[in-house]
Design a protein around this motif. Sequence first.
Motif, PDB file in Angstrom:
ATOM      1  N   PRO A 161      37.304  -2.625  22.952  1.00  0.00           N
ATOM      2  CA  PRO A 161      37.850  -2.192  24.242  1.00  0.00           C
ATOM      3  C   PRO A 161      38.719  -0.941  24.080  1.00  0.00           C
ATOM      4  N   TYR A 162      39.337  -0.799  22.905  1.00  0.00           N
ATOM      5  CA  TYR A 162      40.194   0.376  22.691  1.00  0.00           C
ATOM      6  C   TYR A 162      39.406   1.668  22.840  1.00  0.00           C
ATOM      7  N   TYR A 163      38.282   1.772  22.132  1.00  0.00           N
ATOM      8  CA  TYR A 163      37.504   3.014  22.194  1.00  0.00           C
ATOM      9  C   TYR A 163      36.755   3.159  23.512  1.00  0.00           C
ATOM     10  N   ASN A 164      36.257   2.026  24.021  1.00  0.00           N
ATOM     11  CA  ASN A 164      35.444   2.121  25.241  1.00  0.00           C
ATOM     12  C   ASN A 164      36.305   2.402  26.479  1.00  0.00           C
ATOM     13  N   PHE A 165      37.555   1.884  26.463  1.00  0.00           N
ATOM     14  CA  PHE A 165      38.408   2.008  27.664  1.00  0.00           C
ATOM     15  C   PHE A 165      39.758   2.654  27.392  1.00  0.00           C
ATOM     16  N   GLU A 166      40.609   1.930  26.610  1.00  0.00           N
ATOM     17  CA  GLU A 166      42.018   2.310  26.507  1.00  0.00           C
ATOM     18  C   GLU A 166      42.263   3.749  26.106  1.00  0.00           C
ATOM     19  N   ALA A 167      41.634   4.143  24.983  1.00  0.00           N
ATOM     20  CA  ALA A 167      41.883   5.500  24.481  1.00  0.00           C
ATOM     21  C   ALA A 167      41.284   6.556  25.399  1.00  0.00           C
ATOM     22  N   LEU A 168      40.426   6.108  26.316  1.00  0.00           N
ATOM     23  CA  LEU A 168      39.879   7.034  27.308  1.00  0.00           C
ATOM     24  C   LEU A 168      40.728   6.993  28.586  1.00  0.00           C
ATOM     25  N   ASN A 169      41.941   6.444  28.413  1.00  0.00           N
ATOM     26  CA  ASN A 169      42.900   6.428  29.524  1.00  0.00           C
ATOM     27  C   ASN A 169      42.490   5.459  30.635  1.00  0.00           C
ATOM     28  N   ILE A 170      41.688   4.454  30.273  1.00  0.00           N
ATOM     29  CA  ILE A 170      41.322   3.424  31.239  1.00  0.00           C
ATOM     30  C   ILE A 170      42.102   2.165  30.857  1.00  0.00           C
ATOM     31  N   PHE A 277      37.507  10.849  37.045  1.00  0.00           N
ATOM     32  CA  PHE A 277      37.332  10.036  35.843  1.00  0.00           C
ATOM     33  C   PHE A 277      38.692   9.976  35.150  1.00  0.00           C
ATOM     34  N   PRO A 278      39.075   8.842  34.617  1.00  0.00           N
ATOM     35  CA  PRO A 278      40.414   8.721  34.011  1.00  0.00           C
ATOM     36  C   PRO A 278      40.622   9.668  32.824  1.00  0.00           C
ATOM     37  N   PHE A 279      39.521  10.026  32.137  1.00  0.00           N
ATOM     38  CA  PHE A 279      39.662  10.825  30.918  1.00  0.00           C
ATOM     39  C   PHE A 279      39.469  12.318  31.134  1.00  0.00           C
ATOM     40  N   THR A 280      39.258  12.734  32.408  1.00  0.00           N
ATOM     41  CA  THR A 280      39.202  14.173  32.700  1.00  0.00           C
ATOM     42  C   THR A 280      40.121  14.468  33.883  1.00  0.00           C
ATOM     43  N   GLU A 281      40.686  15.657  33.863  1.00  0.00           N
ATOM     44  CA  GLU A 281      41.562  16.074  34.950  1.00  0.00           C
ATOM     45  C   GLU A 281      41.652  17.587  34.981  1.00  0.00           C
ATOM     46  N   PRO A 282      41.105  18.299  35.951  1.00  0.00           N
ATOM     47  CA  PRO A 282      40.357  17.729  37.059  1.00  0.00           C
ATOM     48  C   PRO A 282      38.968  17.260  36.624  1.00  0.00           C
ATOM     49  N   SER A 283      38.390  16.387  37.479  1.00  0.00           N
ATOM     50  CA  SER A 283      37.032  15.890  37.224  1.00  0.00           C
ATOM     51  C   SER A 283      36.082  16.457  38.268  1.00  0.00           C
ATOM     52  N   GLU A 308      22.533  15.486  42.519  1.00  0.00           N
ATOM     53  CA  GLU A 308      23.636  15.197  41.610  1.00  0.00           C
ATOM     54  C   GLU A 308      23.117  15.038  40.185  1.00  0.00           C
ATOM     55  N   LEU A 309      23.722  15.794  39.241  1.00  0.00           N
ATOM     56  CA  LEU A 309      23.235  15.746  37.862  1.00  0.00           C
ATOM     57  C   LEU A 309      24.085  14.871  36.949  1.00  0.00           C
ATOM     58  N   PHE A 310      25.405  15.122  36.886  1.00  0.00           N
ATOM     59  CA  PHE A 310      26.238  14.363  35.937  1.00  0.00           C
ATOM     60  C   PHE A 310      27.716  14.565  36.222  1.00  0.00           C
ATOM     61  N   GLY A 311      28.517  13.746  35.544  1.00  0.00           N
ATOM     62  CA  GLY A 311      29.964  13.825  35.671  1.00  0.00           C
ATOM     63  C   GLY A 311      30.572  14.636  34.548  1.00  0.00           C
ATOM     64  N   ALA A 312      31.687  15.301  34.861  1.00  0.00           N
ATOM     65  CA  ALA A 312      32.291  16.177  33.857  1.00  0.00           C
ATOM     66  C   ALA A 312      33.730  16.493  34.250  1.00  0.00           C
ATOM     67  N   GLY A 313      34.391  17.298  33.430  1.00  0.00           N
ATOM     68  CA  GLY A 313      35.746  17.726  33.780  1.00  0.00           C
ATOM     69  C   GLY A 313      36.485  18.287  32.586  1.00  0.00           C
ATOM     70  N   MET A 314      37.736  18.724  32.852  1.00  0.00           N
ATOM     71  CA  MET A 314      38.599  19.189  31.759  1.00  0.00           C
ATOM     72  C   MET A 314      39.241  17.950  31.133  1.00  0.00           C
ATOM     73  N   VAL A 315      39.280  17.899  29.810  1.00  0.00           N
ATOM     74  CA  VAL A 315      39.808  16.714  29.123  1.00  0.00           C
ATOM     75  C   VAL A 315      41.232  16.436  29.596  1.00  0.00           C
ATOM     76  N   ASN A 316      41.490  15.204  29.999  1.00  0.00           N
ATOM     77  CA  ASN A 316      42.827  14.799  30.430  1.00  0.00           C
ATOM     78  C   ASN A 316      43.775  14.829  29.224  1.00  0.00           C
ATOM     79  N   PRO A 317      44.895  15.585  29.296  1.00  0.00           N
ATOM     80  CA  PRO A 317      45.814  15.670  28.149  1.00  0.00           C
ATOM     81  C   PRO A 317      46.252  14.300  27.652  1.00  0.00           C
ATOM     82  N   PHE A 333      36.752  20.565  27.583  1.00  0.00           N
ATOM     83  CA  PHE A 333      36.012  19.926  28.671  1.00  0.00           C
ATOM     84  C   PHE A 333      35.071  18.873  28.105  1.00  0.00           C
ATOM     85  N   ALA A 334      34.643  17.996  28.988  1.00  0.00           N
ATOM     86  CA  ALA A 334      33.745  16.913  28.570  1.00  0.00           C
ATOM     87  C   ALA A 334      32.728  16.676  29.676  1.00  0.00           C
TER      88      ALA A 334
END
Length: 367
Positions: A161-170, A277-283, A308-317, A333-334
């Motif tokens: 859960p850490y890698y899939n969620f927590e560390a991605l700011n979820i 997305f929790p891990f990008t800002e802005p998304s 619609e193609l995909f989700g993306a954004g600047m990496v959330n600090p 970015f991601a």
Amino acid sequence: MTTHEATTRTLEQLGKVSPEAVSEAFAALRALFDHEAASQGGDPEKWKVFVIAWTGRKSGVLSQITDNWLKSASKELKPVVGQEVNRLKSYIEAVLESRRLDMEAAAEQAAAARDAVDLSLPGIERAIGTRHLIRQTYEQLQRIFLSIGFSVVEGPEIETPYYNFEALNIAEHHPARDNMDTFYIAGSRCGHLLRTHTSPMQIRTMEKQKPPVRIVVPGKVYRRDNPDSTHGYMFHQIEGLAVDTDITFCDFKGTVEYFVREFLGPKAKTRLRPSYFPFTEPSAEVDATCHVCGGSGCRVCKQSGWIELFGAGMVNPAVYGFVGYEAEKLSGFAFGMGVDRLAMMKYGVSELPLLYQNDVRFLSQFP
Ligand code: DAH
């Protein structure tokens, strides 16, 4: 008396008592040999009999004349007879040897003819497999990103859960966990799960590697969706991450536009729509002009002109904090793409299950 019978007598008995008469007797034998040799057919058994009749140790003609003609010859005639015997012997041996070689060669030729392969016959065609449409799409995607300096990495499908969620700011009770209904591994004490996206590899890569980072991550992801014409419990994603000291939103947009043109063709235009997305800002959601109507509106794009193609954004600090990166000095970015979706869209595949049924009637349309 036949010539053969003559060899059972002595020369004296035959009345051949002068050197001339001896030579005549040998000439007659040689003529007989030539005649018999010439009348042999190709039958190897009969040939053997013929050879033995002339060279057999006990009663072959050569032995006979040695015993009956040579040994009993008078002192005066012996040298002549000896010479004639030797001459006839070498002659017969030479002829037999040359015939033996001829027969061997003929047998070899016959065997070769029997085993010969007819090169003009059509061969057995074995169907050669092709790469699956998903694999082909992955290769296109990877080639595009490799061409601008990204490298390809892969990671585990069973995650924590850490890698899939927590560390991605979820965080634990973050609503973003809800719309990614997750398969948990029964009995796992640390709550292992099947990754719901390829984003965990952002974290794993940054943990291991100092900036700059430019990676794409192809791989399978799993969600507890009820299978229908656009959903399955497994699908394919490709994740992207670029982090460096001076990456701007312009770099992000430029990269995304380059990608869309390379993947869909030079006429495709790109649009960024605000998203979350929790891990990008802005998304952002990345849209492209509809590849069917070119943007004028059709059934495929529901008259909007955009797909619609995909989700993306600047990496959330906040994410940098989890991997020990200095958030103030870095930016990036991601993006995360659904490969099945992109393949269906690009190739006009209407039903997701077609990608997994392995029906050759479908697969052979994408050689
Ligand atoms: N992980 C997201 C998903 O599976 C997709 C995604 C969105 C990935 C934005 C990203 C990103 O890296 O920046 O829905």
